[in-house]
Design an enzyme around this catalytic site. Structure first.
Site, short mmCIF file in Angstrom:
data_model
loop_
_atom_site.label_atom_id
_atom_site.label_comp_id
_atom_site.label_asym_id
_atom_site.label_seq_id
_atom_site.Cartn_x
_atom_site.Cartn_y
_atom_site.Cartn_z
N SER A 1 0.90 -1.61 -0.20
CA SER A 1 0.14 -0.51 -0.11
C SER A 1 1.23 0.92 -0.20
O SER A 1 2.07 1.31 0.30
CB SER A 1 -0.94 0.24 1.60
OG SER A 1 -1.65 1.41 1.66
N TYR B 1 -2.60 -0.64 10.09
CA TYR B 1 -3.02 -1.35 8.60
C TYR B 1 -1.57 -0.93 8.31
O TYR B 1 -1.07 -2.34 7.02
CB TYR B 1 -4.14 -0.03 8.05
CG TYR B 1 -4.51 -0.48 6.44
CD1 TYR B 1 -4.59 -1.30 6.24
CD2 TYR B 1 -3.35 0.54 5.63
CE1 TYR B 1 -4.85 -1.59 4.58
CE2 TYR B 1 -3.55 -0.12 4.43
CZ TYR B 1 -4.64 -0.68 3.96
OH TYR B 1 -4.47 -1.03 2.24
#
Length: 281
Positions: free
Chosen positions: A143, A156
């Site tokens: 990401s 995350y």
């Protein structure tokens, strides 16, 4: 080693929607043979229909990448079914928002189980088959938050930084051992998928507010654009594949001034405020 897709067997986890679905459809159009998996059976079948319409050979399996023994069995089954596995796209993942002070340990563990251990389970299970193919490629989806951090993204980011570290080390190991396996780590910026809208949130926060903030401030690119960028990176044998100008810009900012970058994101997060959960009347 070949960099094409025609006739190659490509395994895609998280293929039921978003980037996983877009990768499957694009690879189908390029002549790949597809092994698609997801926990979402309905979404998976919808992806398969679109791929078969493009003439692709498709096999679908419901799979939870956190279940290690199931992933190991799945890898063996795909090798037996297709006879070879050339490319693995470890794409399955979940989103989560919550400050450390609000998070429960079980929520942190869940994010790491899916986003990090899902990649590890998939890569480990398929690696012997990729080596045997003589033309292997591991593509792990990290990401933008595997390059930078943001308040509320501790779990995350931890999972996505871990994916980055794991795959970069794996790439080095393949080079040292001279195995015929390339390894790429993907860092998407803001992609318009359902992941944010189905994100988990810490207790007391409103999930609809999280989705609105993402859609309004960060959802800049289509999954189809992301898939094209990934496959171009695979063709060009890129170790790191950045998706979107914002990913490239923020990566550069973080390299030039790591501490300044953290201060900037702490300031900018005020514009990304997430509302508390609405109380029932």
């Amino acid at each position: 080693m070949s960099t094409g897709f025609t006739g190659k067997v490509a395994v895609i986890t998280g293929a039921g929607s978003g980037i996983g679905r877009a990768l499957a459809v694009d690879l189908a159009a390029r002549g790949a043979r597809l092994a698609l998996s997801d926990v979402d059976r309905d979404g998976l079948e919808a992806t398969a229909v679109r791929c078969e319409a493009r003439g692709a050979e498709v096999r679908t399996d419901q799979l939870d990448v956190t279940e290690r023994e199931a992933v190991l069995a799945y890898a063996a089954a795909m090798r037996a079914h297709f006879g070879v596995v050339n490319q693995v796209y470890a794409n399955a993942g979940i989103a989560y928002y919550g400050e450390v002070a609000r998070e429960e340990f079980k929520d942190i563990e869940r994010v790491l189980d899916v986003n990090f251990w899902g990649v590890v389970n998939t890569a480990k299970a398929f690696l012997p088959h990729l080596i045997d193919s003589g033309d292997g490629h591991v593509v792990a989806v990290s990401s933008l938050f595997g390059l930078i951090t943001l308040p509320g993204q501790s779990s995350y980011s931890a999972s996505k930084f871990a994916v980055r570290g794991f795959t970069e080390s794996l790439r080095q190991e393949m080079l040292v051992a001279r195995h015929p396996v390339r390894v790429s780590c993907v860092h998407p910026g803001g992609i318009r998928t359902s992941v944010a809208r189905s994100a988990g949130v810490a207790d007391g926060l409103d999930p609809d507010s999280v989705a609105r903030v993402f859609d309004r401030r960060m959802a800049l690119h289509s999954p189809e654009m992301a898939a094209r960028t990934i496959l171009t990176g695979v063709q060009r044998q890129r170790a790191r594949i950045l998706i979107g100008g914002e990913a490239k810009l923020f990566d550069l900012l973080n390299r030039v001034t790591p501490t300044g970058s953290q201060r900037f994101w702490a300031w900018y997060s005020r514009f990304l405020a997430v509302a508390p959960r609405k109380q029932a009347s």
